[in-house]
Scaffold this motif. Structure first.
Motif, PDB file in Angstrom:
ATOM      1  N   ASN A 175      71.492  27.136  48.558  1.00  0.00           N
ATOM      2  CA  ASN A 175      71.989  27.979  49.649  1.00  0.00           C
ATOM      3  C   ASN A 175      72.163  29.434  49.253  1.00  0.00           C
ATOM      4  O   ASN A 175      72.483  30.271  50.088  1.00  0.00           O
ATOM      5  CB  ASN A 175      73.306  27.404  50.192  1.00  0.00           C
ATOM      6  N   ASP A 176      71.982  29.729  47.962  1.00  0.00           N
ATOM      7  CA  ASP A 176      71.940  31.120  47.520  1.00  0.00           C
ATOM      8  C   ASP A 176      70.536  31.695  47.637  1.00  0.00           C
ATOM      9  O   ASP A 176      70.302  32.839  47.268  1.00  0.00           O
ATOM     10  CB  ASP A 176      72.416  31.238  46.066  1.00  0.00           C
ATOM     11  N   ALA A 196      68.856  31.091  53.048  1.00  0.00           N
ATOM     12  CA  ALA A 196      70.261  31.026  52.645  1.00  0.00           C
ATOM     13  C   ALA A 196      71.087  30.240  53.661  1.00  0.00           C
ATOM     14  O   ALA A 196      71.021  30.509  54.859  1.00  0.00           O
ATOM     15  CB  ALA A 196      70.824  32.434  52.479  1.00  0.00           C
ATOM     16  N   HIS A 201      72.379  38.095  43.589  1.00  0.00           N
ATOM     17  CA  HIS A 201      73.449  37.197  44.006  1.00  0.00           C
ATOM     18  C   HIS A 201      74.827  37.778  43.664  1.00  0.00           C
ATOM     19  O   HIS A 201      75.809  37.530  44.356  1.00  0.00           O
ATOM     20  CB  HIS A 201      73.267  35.838  43.350  1.00  0.00           C
ATOM     21  N   THR A 249      75.608  40.090  46.384  1.00  0.00           N
ATOM     22  CA  THR A 249      75.915  39.302  47.579  1.00  0.00           C
ATOM     23  C   THR A 249      77.372  38.864  47.559  1.00  0.00           C
ATOM     24  O   THR A 249      78.091  38.971  48.558  1.00  0.00           O
ATOM     25  CB  THR A 249      74.997  38.072  47.667  1.00  0.00           C
ATOM     26  N   GLU A 250      77.827  38.330  46.413  1.00  0.00           N
ATOM     27  CA  GLU A 250      79.221  37.897  46.307  1.00  0.00           C
ATOM     28  C   GLU A 250      80.176  39.075  46.476  1.00  0.00           C
ATOM     29  O   GLU A 250      81.179  38.979  47.198  1.00  0.00           O
ATOM     30  CB  GLU A 250      79.450  37.216  44.955  1.00  0.00           C
ATOM     31  N   ASN A 301      80.180  40.237  50.149  1.00  0.00           N
ATOM     32  CA  ASN A 301      80.943  39.374  51.059  1.00  0.00           C
ATOM     33  C   ASN A 301      82.441  39.576  50.908  1.00  0.00           C
ATOM     34  O   ASN A 301      83.190  39.483  51.878  1.00  0.00           O
ATOM     35  CB  ASN A 301      80.572  37.913  50.823  1.00  0.00           C
ATOM     36  N   GLU A 312      78.357  37.584  57.572  1.00  0.00           N
ATOM     37  CA  GLU A 312      78.137  37.329  56.150  1.00  0.00           C
ATOM     38  C   GLU A 312      76.995  38.194  55.682  1.00  0.00           C
ATOM     39  O   GLU A 312      76.114  38.568  56.457  1.00  0.00           O
ATOM     40  CB  GLU A 312      77.806  35.857  55.896  1.00  0.00           C
ATOM     41  N   THR A 313      77.003  38.525  54.408  1.00  0.00           N
ATOM     42  CA  THR A 313      75.913  39.289  53.814  1.00  0.00           C
ATOM     43  C   THR A 313      75.165  38.390  52.855  1.00  0.00           C
ATOM     44  O   THR A 313      75.750  37.525  52.207  1.00  0.00           O
ATOM     45  CB  THR A 313      76.444  40.545  53.101  1.00  0.00           C
ATOM     46  N   PHE A 314      73.854  38.569  52.768  1.00  0.00           N
ATOM     47  CA  PHE A 314      73.054  37.737  51.882  1.00  0.00           C
ATOM     48  C   PHE A 314      71.804  38.497  51.463  1.00  0.00           C
ATOM     49  O   PHE A 314      71.420  39.491  52.080  1.00  0.00           O
ATOM     50  CB  PHE A 314      72.664  36.421  52.560  1.00  0.00           C
ATOM     51  N   TYR A 334      69.574  43.647  51.575  1.00  0.00           N
ATOM     52  CA  TYR A 334      70.787  42.900  51.892  1.00  0.00           C
ATOM     53  C   TYR A 334      70.976  42.912  53.400  1.00  0.00           C
ATOM     54  O   TYR A 334      70.933  43.970  54.025  1.00  0.00           O
ATOM     55  CB  TYR A 334      72.006  43.516  51.197  1.00  0.00           C
TER      56      TYR A 334
END
Length: 680
Positions: free
Chosen positions: A77-78, A100, A399, A402-403, A406, A644-646, A658
């Protein structure tokens, strides 16, 4: 008593040959979006014959537990990579990514949506996927816990009760049951093996079903030998043997050798192994059955030369675990802009360790995450190599941001929560189909149940209200120039700005639905036929509030009975809010000589909503408590309340994209829970 031991195991492979449902779902192909759904596991029990996970050798059975508790979907899912035949040592072999958040467990199956690259070299494969030609899927996974059952006279059963899928691959000929053979050169991760060696220990039914099946095709030849003659039998002599056809035997041997060599060359070609290594396998006499395992050894040697942090799972706690490092760095980045809690996380019990990253710049974090030489930061060519590693599809750097993004996004988002959360009814949805909205007025009253009587059912009236999710979003590109310049501010500003815009946009969608969306009867929420709109506009006063209270209280349910609901909130725009607050203020109200507010009216809570300035500048509305009589529903995709951002990997060395995405909807639900006056 079960015994627990820990062994270092590599990533395992399982393909369509092992699990009949590991396949692409052809009917799910979306040509415009370039996505397709796949079933990547059904947890089938399969037979193996080689090294067991606990080091023994021989026949054994492997099963995969398929549940949300057993499978860690974090990496999928990442945005885990989608590869060609498990080749992870070159960008050219990446065909796409797992969308994602799309990996999930449904009806005992693992399902995910794949996004296929638009690169020219991938286009032929995409055409084969759409045509149903390329449809075999193979999954690479790390097992961190096996439950082992051994019973006398039976093959041992290894059930993976904790495991993590790491990547998905399109393959032409699925790896056979021996393809998971391990190599000393592979990246290893600890795996707890819990053994049950009690005599007569039971095992899963699915494992019992395949206990009697052959592990591999028998390699025997059947000869038509004549029956022994009576004389030979009676005298105890040997039966006469047919003459040996040496030419036929030689021909079969030549044909078998040709088949072996061709099979090895085909497998090597499919998995990117050059002719030199293929010839080595042929010259060493490697059998066709053992070739896939030897090819995996060769691939593992290559993988050992290329750092792939994204494909490692550590059991327990490790300071160099990429997940731990990412979380600490994300906290450090976010802490510069928002308040970060020192509460320990599930994967990082060291609450202060993240603070050491606060002074580190983006390039420094990229160096540490990718295991590069810190001296590379001392030169411009070195910085360029750091950027390339950071933007690599298997890097942990995207990633990380991304964390961090978020964390910043959600903190800023909470600071802009709109009034719709107060007056609306939260109706989260599990998918993007229309969802029925069931309100108080749709439900009939209970009926007495006579002795031996039956319960009477009912059907909701036709044309009931519905709500349907839509997706909204924007994209931000972190370029190589920004990374080299350590321009973290632009990234953070994007997250902050998008959080505020997302919150306000949700509020806008809600109030636009209040004033403009049509209900199932073809009329908007506030309509004279709904008996919830003042005949003529007027400013808030004791008299106009009386009219609103009376109209709401006299609304009738499906049995034509008054519901008796009083409003709890009065909502208006910027030009009216001060007048409303004065009207409701107890000190100012004491000076009134007449037309005093009732206790119920005095308990009204005033809410200022800027959207009224656009939609109804002089208007105001009364709303009942949504837990008592909801009038307007809102909601997100279940499990993701808010934006959410991914990472959207662009397969480019120039940027990482992003995206901020928000799945949201709002719709009128029941006209009886609100009242509107257009104002003077």
């Amino acid at each position: 008593m079960p015994k627990r031991k820990t062994f270092d195991l590599p990533m395992q492979l399982r393909g369509a040959g092992d699990d009949a449902r590991l396949a692409l779902v052809i009917e799910s192909v979306d040509e415009a979006a370039r996505t397709v759904d796949v079933v990547w596991t059904t947890g089938a029990y399969v037979k193996r014959y080689d090294d067991m996970p606990d080091g023994e050798y021989g026949g054994w059975i492997e099963g995969l537990a398929v549940s949300e508790e057993a499978i860690d979907l974090t990496f999928l899912n990442d945005g885990a990579p989608v590869l060609k035949s498990h080749r992870a040592y070159d960008l050219i072999h990446q065909m796409g990514v797992v969308v994602a958040g799309s990996a999930r467990i449904e009806d005992g199956k693992g399902i995910a949506t794949l996004l296929i690259s638009e690169r020219e070299d991938v286009e032929p494969h995409w055409r084969d996927i759409k045509a149903g030609i390329l449809r075999n899927i193979s999954v690479g996974y790390n097992v961190t816990e096996y439950q082992v059952t051994r019973s006398e006279g039976k093959l041992p059963v290894f059930l993976a009760t904790r495991w993590m899928p790491m990547e998905l691959s399109f393959v032409t000929i699925p790896f056979d049951n021996g393809a998971h053979t391990r190599s000393k050169q592979e990246h290893l991760s600890p795996c707890d093996i819990i053994s049950n060696q009690e005599k007569g220990a039971d095992m899963p039914d699915k494992a019992k079903e395949i206990q009697g099946q052959d592990l591999a095709p028998k390699k025997t030849e059947t000869r038509n030998a004549p029956a022994a003659t009576p004389a030979a039998t009676e005298n105890g002599g040997a039966a006469p043997q047919p003459p040996v056809n040496e030419a036929a035997i030689a021909e079969r041997a030549v044909q078998a050798e040709r088949t072996r060599a061709a099979t090895i060359r085909t497998l090597c070609g499919q998995h990117g192994v050059d002719d030199t290594r293929a010839n080595e396998l042929i010259d060493k006499g490697v059998s066709a059955e053992d070739a896939p395992a030897r090819i995996l050894d060769i691939l593992a040697e290559r993988s050992a030369e290329t750092l792939i942090n994204g494909q490692r799972v550590d059991v327990g706690f490790s300071h160099d675990d990429p997940r731990v490092m990412r979380e600490r760095m994300a906290k450090a980045i976010a802490s510069r802009h928002v308040s970060i809690s020192d509460e320990p996380s599930a994967i990082d019990p060291d609450v202060k360790a993240w603070q050491k990253y606060r002074g580190m710049n983006l390039l420094g974090m990229a160096v540490e995450l990718n295991g590069l030489d810190v001296r590379s930061l001392m030169s411009q060519p070195g910085k360029a190599s750091v950027v390339r590693a950071a933007f690599h599809s298997t890097s942990d750097f995207p990633h990380l941001l991304t964390e961090a993004g978020n964390r910043i996004l959600m903190e800023a988002y909470r600071a802009h929560e709109g009034t719709f959360r107060i007056v609306g009814h939260n109706q989260n949805m599990s998918d993007f189909r229309s969802t029925s909205l069931i309100s108080f007025g749709d439900i009939p009253e209970l009926e007495e149940l006579k002795e031996n009587g039956e319960y009477k059912d009912f059907t909701l009236s036709e044309g009931k209200e519905t709500i349907k999710l839509k997706t909204y979003g924007r994209e931000f590109k972190l370029t190589r120039q920004m990374l080299i310049n350590d321009d973290l501010g632009a990234f953070v500003n994007f997250q902050n700005a998008m959080a505020a815009r997302a919150a306000r946009y949700e509020n806008k969608l809600f109030w636009t639905a209040v004033f403009e969306s049509k209900m199932s009867d073809g009329k908007i929420l506030y309509h004279v036929d709904h008996k919830n709109k003042a005949a003529s506009g007027a400013a808030p006063s004791v008299t106009t509030l009386d009219a609103g209270f009376t109209a709401m209280s006299m609304q009738k349910n499906s049995d034509k009975e008054s519901i008796g609901i009083d409003p709890t909130y009065i909502v208006c725009g910027s030009s009216l809010i001060l007048s409303v607050e004065r009207l409701l203020d107890p000190i100012l109200r004491a000076d009134l000589s007449k037309d005093v507010l009732t206790k119920s009216q005095a308990r009204l809570q005033a809410l200022k909503e800027p959207m009224f300035d656009t939609l109804s500048a002089n208007g105001w509305a009364l709303f009942a408590d949504p837990s008592m009589m909801p009038s307007v529903a809102y909601g997100w995709l279940e499990g993701q309340e808010g934006p959410e951002t991914f990472v959207h990997q662009g397969w480019s060395e120039d940027y990482v994209a992003y995206r901020v995405r928000d799945d949201f909807a709002a719709a009128p639900m029941d006209a009886k829970g609100t009242y509107y006056n257009a104002g003077a």
